[in-house]
Scaffold this active site. Sequence first.
Site, PDB file in Angstrom:
ATOM      1  CG  HIS A   1      -1.634   1.246   1.338  1.00 33.97           C
ATOM      2  ND1 HIS A   1      -2.997   1.188   0.904  1.00 33.97           N
ATOM      3  CD2 HIS A   1      -1.789   2.215   1.774  1.00 33.97           C
ATOM      4  CE1 HIS A   1      -3.545   2.390   1.166  1.00 33.97           C
ATOM      5  NE2 HIS A   1      -2.763   3.044   1.645  1.00 33.97           N
ATOM      6  CD  GLU A   2       2.025   3.877   3.682  1.00 34.27           C
ATOM      7  OE1 GLU A   2       2.684   5.182   3.026  1.00 34.27           O
ATOM      8  OE2 GLU A   2       0.988   3.809   3.695  1.00 34.27           O
TER       9      GLU A   2
ATOM     10  CD  GLU B   1      -5.324   6.215   1.901  1.00 36.88           C
ATOM     11  OE1 GLU B   1      -5.077   4.920   2.010  1.00 36.88           O
ATOM     12  OE2 GLU B   1      -4.101   6.919   2.058  1.00 36.88           O
TER      13      GLU B   1
ATOM     14  CG  HIS C   1      -0.028   6.094  -0.855  1.00 36.25           C
ATOM     15  ND1 HIS C   1      -1.295   6.829  -1.264  1.00 36.25           N
ATOM     16  CD2 HIS C   1      -0.250   5.655   0.401  1.00 36.25           C
ATOM     17  CE1 HIS C   1      -2.206   6.484  -0.536  1.00 36.25           C
ATOM     18  NE2 HIS C   1      -1.704   5.854   0.405  1.00 36.25           N
TER      19      HIS C   1
HETATM   20 ZN   LIG Z   1      -2.622   5.231   2.032  1.00 34.23          ZN
END
Ligand SMILES: [Zn+2]
Length: 272
Positions: free
Chosen positions: A136-137, A197, A140
């Site tokens: 997830h990071e 997100e 981004h």
């Molecule tokens: Zn996030």
Amino acid sequence: MKSRKLIVTFGIIALFLSCATNPFTGKKTMALVPNDQLFPTAFAQYDQFLSENKVVKGTKDAEMITRVGQRIAVAAERWLNANGYQGYLNDYKWEYNLVDDKTVNAWCMPGGKIVFYTGILPIAANETGVAAIMGHEVAHALANHGQQRMSAGLLQQGVAIAGNIAIKDEKSRNAFNQYYGIGSTVGVMLPFSRAHETEADRIGLYIMAIAGYNPDEAAELWKRMKANSGGQAPPEFLSTHPSNDTRIANLQKLAPTAKKEAAKFGITSFRE
Ligand SMILES: [Zn+2]
């Protein structure tokens, strides 16, 4: 009034001059600070952060963070190459560090500089949980979400009127710190938008699956995050990544697609 109008006009011109294509969506996104300026700033900030914090070395947990990080990086590269984005990661200098700090947090700076805090490990619970957070990071960072947020902020402040800006000046360096939220002031990072997100969740699921980690576990991770958010002030990670039932349901819905994506790379079973 007139000068304000001028700033807005220049801002709009800057917007068109400084777009980058997001390989994960094909959409044009705003990138006012070119990577050749952004990455060195990020790398310097990262080194400074490491020098001011207690980096854990040689433990099982530290080795796990490195192992998961390397697999996620390889998976991201495979996915990008397969989708026609060879060279996208050329300027990346991947690095994975575990920092001894009870803060519940993890992040990836532009150019692939990753930090996990020991405080997030109990919620990660296992290596697959770490992979879900890492995916997830990293997503981004790959999708330049920080860059877009910073560019929008700079534009709003009238800093970025010239098409792109020099990150060397103080005002833009402050903006960098504000929008990436690290350096010495952990905890000031602004939350990503809900759209970012959702995008990071989807990309993160794909790359964790291609890295051989079961994407079904991402929803389980966010359930644990949710359970952890009760009580007083939410921990850092939860304040910038609010967990909710919609997010969990979305991850459950997307997991089969992530498995199909992984199958294209020959990944049909997942690590225990
Ligand atoms: Zn996030």
